[in-house]
Design a protein around this motif. Sequence first.
Motif, short mmCIF file in Angstrom:
data_model
loop_
_atom_site.label_atom_id
_atom_site.label_comp_id
_atom_site.label_asym_id
_atom_site.label_seq_id
_atom_site.Cartn_x
_atom_site.Cartn_y
_atom_site.Cartn_z
N SER A 7 0.82 -1.21 0.00
CA SER A 7 0.00 0.00 0.00
C SER A 7 0.86 1.26 0.00
N GLU A 8 0.41 2.25 -0.76
CA GLU A 8 0.96 3.60 -0.70
C GLU A 8 -0.21 4.56 -0.52
N ASN A 9 -0.01 5.58 0.28
CA ASN A 9 -1.04 6.59 0.51
C ASN A 9 -0.62 7.92 -0.11
N VAL A 10 -1.57 8.57 -0.75
CA VAL A 10 -1.29 9.86 -1.38
C VAL A 10 -2.52 10.74 -1.22
N THR A 11 -2.29 12.01 -0.91
CA THR A 11 -3.39 12.94 -0.63
C THR A 11 -3.54 13.97 -1.74
N ASP A 12 -4.78 14.24 -2.10
CA ASP A 12 -5.10 15.30 -3.07
C ASP A 12 -5.15 16.62 -2.31
N THR A 13 -4.07 17.39 -2.39
CA THR A 13 -4.01 18.67 -1.68
C THR A 13 -4.26 19.85 -2.61
N GLY A 14 -4.68 19.57 -3.82
CA GLY A 14 -4.98 20.66 -4.74
C GLY A 14 -4.31 20.47 -6.08
N ALA A 15 -4.49 21.44 -6.96
CA ALA A 15 -3.94 21.36 -8.32
C ALA A 15 -2.43 21.14 -8.28
N GLY A 16 -1.97 20.20 -9.10
CA GLY A 16 -0.54 19.93 -9.20
C GLY A 16 -0.03 18.92 -8.19
N SER A 17 -0.85 18.51 -7.24
CA SER A 17 -0.40 17.54 -6.25
C SER A 17 -0.54 16.13 -6.82
N PRO A 18 0.26 15.17 -6.33
CA PRO A 18 0.15 13.79 -6.82
C PRO A 18 -1.26 13.23 -6.63
N GLY A 19 -1.88 13.58 -5.50
CA GLY A 19 -3.22 13.07 -5.26
C GLY A 19 -4.25 13.61 -6.24
#
Length: 553
Positions: free
Chosen positions: A286-298
Motif C-alpha cells: 500500500s501507498e497513501n497519497v493525498t489530493d491537496t490541490g492542483a498539481g499535487s500527486p493526489g
Amino acid sequence: MDPLDGRVVHHRDRDGHVRKFDFATLPVAEPMQRSLAVLFADVTKGWTSHETSKGAFKNIRTFTKYLSECVKPPQDLDDLTAALVNGWWLQQKDRQGSRDAFRQVRSLLIEDARLQQGPVAEALTRRVPLLPRDQESYESAELGQIKLTALRIFRSARLRIEENAAHLHQWHEGAFSPTSPDGLLGEALDIIARTADVPRYVTIGQVQRRYRRALGGNNAEALWKRLFLDRMEAVSLGVLLMAEFGWNLSVINVMPTPTAAPDFGGDGHPTYNIKVWKHKGNRFESENVTDTGAGSPGRLITEALEATRFARALANGLEPDIDRFIGWRPLQRRDSTDKARRVTVGPIRLGLDGSDAAFWGKKTGTGSPFQRGRRTVVVERGEPSQHSQDTHERRYVLPDKRVQREAAPVVAAGAAAAVRTARRQVKLRARLVDQRVAEHGETATADCSGTEGGLAPLPDGGCGASFLLCLACENARVHADHHPRLVLLHQALANARSVLPTPAWERRWGDAHARLEDLQRKVGPGAWQLARARITDLDRTIVDNLLNGYLNP
C-alpha cells in the motif's frame, strides 16, 4: 483443476485465466518432457502472470532444442551432465537475455533431486553476473516534454468526459425535455455509459436517426469518446502516473482502483490508498497519497478516477471480480489474445501493455517512454522505488550514463574529503603477524583468533559480523598471505567510489576503505606492491563475492 495433466501444465493467473503449456511439443524424449512438466507445474503455483510462465516455457524450449541437437541427447534429467550444462552456458553467456534464460532454467532444474549434488549441480549453480549495459535516463527537459505531451492529451480527454458527464447527470435529474436536443443527447449518453456505444441500425451499422442530430457526428469523438478514453489517452494517463510516482508499466497495468479514506479530514482533502504490485514479492503493497490541490500527486489520482469511471463501471458490471485502475475503449472491439497483460471485458480494455506504449511512442515521436522515463524518475529522486537500496544503486544509478557524467566532478571533490575524514577517524584494529597460527580460523579477509570479545559474538560461538568488519576487530590477525586479496579489495572499493554517489559509497564502503588505507601505510609501499603481483584467481573470486554480498553472514 490439477495444474498437471499428463504432459500438459495448466497455469492460472491472478485473474483466474488459465493457459496451457504442452510439454509433449518439446524436442526431447518423453521421460525428459514429463520431468520438466512436473518441475514447471510446481513452480508456476507461485506465479500470478502468464507473462512469467510464457517466458519460462520459451526458455525451456530453447534449452531442450539445444539438448536435441547434441550428439547423444539425454533421455531424462538424470542423463544430464556437467559438460552439457557448460556447453549450453557457452551458447548463452554473450547476451544478457540469454543469461537470464540460463538463470531461469537452472533455477527450475536444480529443484530436481537428481541434480542437487555433484558436477551437474556445480555447473548449474555457477555465478551468472549481469553484462554491462549502456543505460541512460532522459535529460530533465526531455522528460518534461514527454510529460507535457501526455498532459495535453489526457487533459483534453478529461475535460471532454467531465462536460458530457455533467450533461448526463442533468439528464438523470430531469433537467431536459425528453424530446429536446439536450434530452436526446442525455438519453444517448446514458446508453453510451451502459454499452460504450450508441444505438445503430443493425443492417447498415449507422447511428439511429433519433440520436444522430443530437450527437452531432458519426465519428468516435461524437459518439463513445464522450465518456471513455481512447488508447492514446489511456497511455497518456499511464505516462503521467509513471512520471509522478515512478511506477513501471507492469505495475500500472495490474493496479487496482485506488480507494479514498471514508473521512476526508478537516481540510476536506481525500487521501487515497493505492495498491502497488511487487513482482518479486508476489504481493501488493500500500501507498497513501493525498489530493491537496492542483498539481499535487493526489490530484492526478482524482482526475484519473474521474476520467476512467465509466469504463470501470461498465467492466465491473460485466465481470465484478476484475478490478483495474485504467479502463478505456478501443477503436475497434477485438478480444485480447493475452489476457494476462491487457484484460478485455466486453467493449472495455483494462490495463496497458507494451504494444500500447509502443503505439503511443510512435504517434508522439518519442518512442515508448516507460522504461527510460521510470529510470529518470528513480535517478532524479535519488531513492528506491519498488526495489531495494542495493538494486537502486546497482541497476539504476551506477550504469546510468547521465548520472556518471553529472556525478564526476561532485564525486571527485567528495571523494577527496571522504578520504581525509576516513584517515582521521577510522583505523585498522586487526593485528599484523608474521605467519598464520594453525589454531586460528580463516575468514575472507583475515584469520580469527576467537570470537570472545569480538564485534558480534553469537550464542553458538560463531560471529555475526560481516567479513569486511574483520579488520576492525582486535581478534583478527593479518599476515602476508592476506595481503594480495586486501590489495585487490582496496582497489575495487576505490573504483566503486568513482561511479557511486558519495553518500552511498561512504555508507557502504567508507570505513572498510579507510582501514585498508591504514593497512597500506603500515605494511609499506614495497610490500603492498609485491602483494599486488601475487593476486590469484581465488583472491579475485573472494573479493567479487565480498562486494556482491555472497560471503557476508
